[in-house]
Write a protein that holds these residues in place. Structure first.
Motif, PDB file in Angstrom:
ATOM      1  N   ASP A  42       0.871  -1.169   0.000  1.00 19.23           N
ATOM      2  CA  ASP A  42       0.000   0.000   0.000  1.00 19.23           C
ATOM      3  C   ASP A  42       0.911   1.221   0.000  1.00 19.23           C
ATOM      4  OD1 ASP A  42      -1.658   2.144   0.638  1.00 19.23           O
ATOM      5  OD2 ASP A  42      -2.859   1.014   2.065  1.00 19.23           O
ATOM      6  N   SER A  43       0.892   1.997  -1.072  1.00 23.92           N
ATOM      7  CA  SER A  43       1.834   3.108  -1.199  1.00 23.92           C
ATOM      8  C   SER A  43       1.598   4.206  -0.182  1.00 23.92           C
ATOM      9  CB  SER A  43       1.783   3.684  -2.621  1.00 23.92           C
ATOM     10  OG  SER A  43       2.312   2.766  -3.550  1.00 23.92           O
ATOM     11  N   LEU A  44       0.418   4.233   0.427  1.00 24.23           N
ATOM     12  CA  LEU A  44       0.130   5.234   1.456  1.00 24.23           C
ATOM     13  C   LEU A  44       0.591   4.785   2.842  1.00 24.23           C
ATOM     14  CD1 LEU A  44      -3.405   6.313   0.227  1.00 24.23           C
ATOM     15  CD2 LEU A  44      -1.464   7.863   0.522  1.00 24.23           C
ATOM     16  N   SER A  45       1.259   3.647   2.910  1.00 24.07           N
ATOM     17  CA  SER A  45       1.637   3.100   4.220  1.00 24.07           C
ATOM     18  C   SER A  45       2.673   3.955   4.941  1.00 24.07           C
ATOM     19  CB  SER A  45       2.157   1.663   4.080  1.00 24.07           C
ATOM     20  OG  SER A  45       3.337   1.620   3.290  1.00 24.07           O
ATOM     21  N   MET A  46       3.299   4.895   4.249  1.00 24.51           N
ATOM     22  CA  MET A  46       4.255   5.772   4.923  1.00 24.51           C
ATOM     23  C   MET A  46       3.563   6.750   5.866  1.00 24.51           C
ATOM     24  SD  MET A  46       5.384   8.392   1.869  1.00 24.51           S
ATOM     25  CE  MET A  46       6.253   9.484   2.995  1.00 24.51           C
ATOM     26  N   PHE A  47       2.235   6.872   5.746  1.00 29.67           N
ATOM     27  CA  PHE A  47       1.474   7.782   6.600  1.00 29.67           C
ATOM     28  C   PHE A  47       0.883   7.003   7.776  1.00 29.67           C
ATOM     29  CE2 PHE A  47       1.464   9.726   2.414  1.00 29.67           C
ATOM     30  CZ  PHE A  47       1.816  11.040   2.696  1.00 29.67           C
ATOM     31  N   ALA A  48       1.253   7.365   9.002  1.00 29.44           N
ATOM     32  CA  ALA A  48       0.802   6.646  10.186  1.00 29.44           C
ATOM     33  C   ALA A  48      -0.716   6.658  10.299  1.00 29.44           C
ATOM     34  CB  ALA A  48       1.436   7.248  11.437  1.00 29.44           C
ATOM     35  N   SER A  49      -1.339   7.778   9.962  1.00 32.63           N
ATOM     36  CA  SER A  49      -2.797   7.865  10.062  1.00 32.63           C
ATOM     37  C   SER A  49      -3.469   6.885   9.110  1.00 32.63           C
ATOM     38  CB  SER A  49      -3.263   9.294   9.766  1.00 32.63           C
ATOM     39  OG  SER A  49      -2.861   9.702   8.458  1.00 32.63           O
ATOM     40  N   HIS A  50      -2.882   6.713   7.929  1.00 31.86           N
ATOM     41  CA  HIS A  50      -3.443   5.771   6.961  1.00 31.86           C
ATOM     42  C   HIS A  50      -3.260   4.335   7.452  1.00 31.86           C
ATOM     43  CE1 HIS A  50      -4.618   4.141   3.048  1.00 31.86           C
ATOM     44  NE2 HIS A  50      -3.580   3.324   3.146  1.00 31.86           N
ATOM     45  N   ARG A  51      -2.095   4.027   8.011  1.00 29.04           N
ATOM     46  CA  ARG A  51      -1.879   2.668   8.516  1.00 29.04           C
ATOM     47  C   ARG A  51      -2.900   2.325   9.595  1.00 29.04           C
ATOM     48  NH1 ARG A  51       3.474   4.368   8.631  1.00 29.04           N
ATOM     49  NH2 ARG A  51       3.551   4.294  10.913  1.00 29.04           N
ATOM     50  N   ALA A  52      -3.141   3.267  10.501  1.00 25.30           N
ATOM     51  CA  ALA A  52      -4.100   3.010  11.579  1.00 25.30           C
ATOM     52  C   ALA A  52      -5.508   2.804  11.021  1.00 25.30           C
ATOM     53  CB  ALA A  52      -4.084   4.180  12.562  1.00 25.30           C
ATOM     54  N   LYS A  53      -5.888   3.632  10.069  1.00 27.76           N
ATOM     55  CA  LYS A  53      -7.214   3.527   9.470  1.00 27.76           C
ATOM     56  C   LYS A  53      -7.376   2.205   8.732  1.00 27.76           C
ATOM     57  CE  LYS A  53     -10.238   5.834   6.107  1.00 27.76           C
ATOM     58  NZ  LYS A  53     -10.360   6.992   5.177  1.00 27.76           N
TER      59      LYS A  53
ATOM     60  N   PRO B 127     -11.620  -7.049   4.611  1.00 31.48           N
ATOM     61  CA  PRO B 127     -10.253  -7.324   4.130  1.00 31.48           C
ATOM     62  C   PRO B 127     -10.097  -7.195   2.626  1.00 31.48           C
ATOM     63  CG  PRO B 127     -11.373  -9.335   4.851  1.00 31.48           C
ATOM     64  CD  PRO B 127     -12.228  -8.187   5.301  1.00 31.48           C
ATOM     65  N   TYR B 128     -11.188  -7.318   1.888  1.00 36.83           N
ATOM     66  CA  TYR B 128     -11.110  -7.205   0.426  1.00 36.83           C
ATOM     67  C   TYR B 128     -10.774  -5.788  -0.026  1.00 36.83           C
ATOM     68  CZ  TYR B 128     -15.861  -5.392   1.049  1.00 36.83           C
ATOM     69  OH  TYR B 128     -16.947  -4.670   1.461  1.00 36.83           O
ATOM     70  N   LEU B 129     -10.871  -4.811   0.892  1.00 39.33           N
ATOM     71  CA  LEU B 129     -10.539  -3.429   0.562  1.00 39.33           C
ATOM     72  C   LEU B 129      -9.056  -3.116   0.742  1.00 39.33           C
ATOM     73  CD1 LEU B 129     -13.567  -1.521   2.153  1.00 39.33           C
ATOM     74  CD2 LEU B 129     -13.205  -2.080  -0.256  1.00 39.33           C
ATOM     75  N   SER B 130      -8.288  -4.093   1.152  1.00 44.20           N
ATOM     76  CA  SER B 130      -6.865  -3.866   1.390  1.00 44.20           C
ATOM     77  C   SER B 130      -6.153  -3.419   0.120  1.00 44.20           C
ATOM     78  CB  SER B 130      -6.205  -5.143   1.918  1.00 44.20           C
ATOM     79  OG  SER B 130      -4.804  -4.999   1.978  1.00 44.20           O
ATOM     80  N   LYS B 131      -5.266  -2.439   0.259  1.00 44.13           N
ATOM     81  CA  LYS B 131      -4.448  -1.966  -0.852  1.00 44.13           C
ATOM     82  C   LYS B 131      -3.067  -2.603  -0.856  1.00 44.13           C
ATOM     83  CE  LYS B 131      -7.482   1.116  -2.316  1.00 44.13           C
ATOM     84  NZ  LYS B 131      -8.127   1.016  -3.642  1.00 44.13           N
ATOM     85  N   GLY B 132      -2.847  -3.551   0.036  1.00 40.29           N
ATOM     86  CA  GLY B 132      -1.549  -4.209   0.126  1.00 40.29           C
ATOM     87  C   GLY B 132      -0.989  -4.131   1.534  1.00 40.29           C
ATOM     88  N   THR B 133       0.143  -4.772   1.737  1.00 44.53           N
ATOM     89  CA  THR B 133       0.789  -4.738   3.045  1.00 44.53           C
ATOM     90  C   THR B 133       1.310  -3.339   3.336  1.00 44.53           C
ATOM     91  OG1 THR B 133       2.883  -5.441   2.062  1.00 44.53           O
ATOM     92  CG2 THR B 133       1.426  -7.171   2.919  1.00 44.53           C
TER      93      THR B 133
END
Length: 314
Positions: free
Chosen positions: A217-228, A237-243
């Motif tokens: 998930d390319s947005l994983s660098m953002f802590a707020s996005h990881r938490a969300k 889980p089908y909405l996952s954009k990746g690890t």
């Protein structure tokens, strides 16, 4: 007389496809650095326009010379990153929309803000680069060496030249604006804008680059996005954009905290970038360039001591 040496480089991105995950050992770092390429095009375009606009105001010939050399380096960086991004767009045409959105953010900033603000923006962001890029360059064996030599060499060149001109933006700001209080006050809005642009790039990656190609998930660098996302994927889980690994997960925590402290220190009044500790790789890069080595292929065209400046050499 300025010590800066603009170096125009061609990394041959048209010669072969450029993978999105250019460092297969670290997909999160690949995504993060790709976002830096997108940001660099817009940011450095803004710098060039600001310097051109500032030129009539420069009464000190030393400052003017520094500004022109700084502008030329940044112009070369923008051109090279544009070639990198162009190669990614050839593979993922939707990324043209992402690039347009990033450039649009900087075009609006140029039109809507004062020259003083844009000089403060440049000085504040550039001041963070030496401590942050030291972290990256000190760990080149992990972040750069395992990857595509063209992309790795692009970032090595860019980062060592940022170290070389580490004082330029503050020299220009001090000469033309000379208000440290203003620069410090503007920092929150400046870094909010930087993160907005990075988020636009990363969201574009998620939208236009298939998960099997980006791997994370390319947005994983953002802590707020990881938490969300952690909460969201519990229920859908089908909405996952990746690890969601972080680009620097494998780097020593002490060095990460040192870089973070250096970035914070860089925003303080009376900050002097010339006093910053420098990455060993910068001197090694300049030495090789001056000796005539092909620094557009840092690893495949380098001499036998190619790992100089990496963790194994310290």
């Amino acid at each position: 007389m300025t010590d800066l040496h603009p170096r125009k480089m061609d990394f041959g991105f048209e010669d072969a496809d450029v993978p999105f995950v250019w460092n297969p050992e670290n997909p999160a770092w690949s995504s993060m650095s790709n976002a830096v390429s997108f940001l660099a095009i817009g940011f450095e375009k803004m710098i060039v326009k600001a310097i051109i606009q500032s030129k009539p105001l420069m009464t000190d010939p030393v400052v003017a010379e520094e500004a022109m050399a700084f502008m030329r380096q940044e112009g070369h960086h923008s051109t090279a990153h544009r070639q990198h991004v162009k190669a990614l767009i050839r593979r993922y045409p939707g990324l043209q929309n992402t690039l347009d959105a990033v450039l649009g953010e900087y075009d609006v900033l140029t039109e809507a803000t004062s020259l003083n603000y844009r000089l403060a923006y440049t000085a504040d962001l550039e001041a963070t680069f030496t401590p942050v890029f030291k972290l990256m360059l000190d760990n080149e064996a992990t972040l750069f060496a395992p990857g595509d030599d063209r992309v790795a060499s692009l970032f090595l060149w860019h980062f060592v030249e940022e170290v070389e001109h580490r004082s330029s933006a503050l020299i220009i700001f001090d000469a033309l604006v000379g208000n440290e209080g203003y620069r410090v006050r503007m920092a929150p809005s400046i870094f909010a804008h930087v993160m907005k642009v990075i988020r636009i790039a990363c969201a574009g990656f998620n939208q236009h680059v298939p998960l099997e190609d980006r791997q994370v998930d390319s947005l994983s660098m953002f802590a707020s996005h990881r938490a969300k996302q952690k909460v969201l994927t519990l229920f859908a889980p089908y909405l996952s954009k990746g690890t969601m690994p972080r680009a620097f997960d494998g780097l020593p925590l002490k060095e990460q905290f040192t870089a973070l402290a250096g970035a914070a220190r860089s925003q303080m009044p009376r900050h002097k970038p010339e006093h910053e500790k420098l990455p060993a790789l910068a001197d090694a890069w300049f030495k090789r360039y001056d000796e005539g080595y092909d620094c557009t292929r840092w690893y495949s065209a380098a001499p036998s001591d190619q790992s100089i400046g990496s963790r194994s050499d310290r």
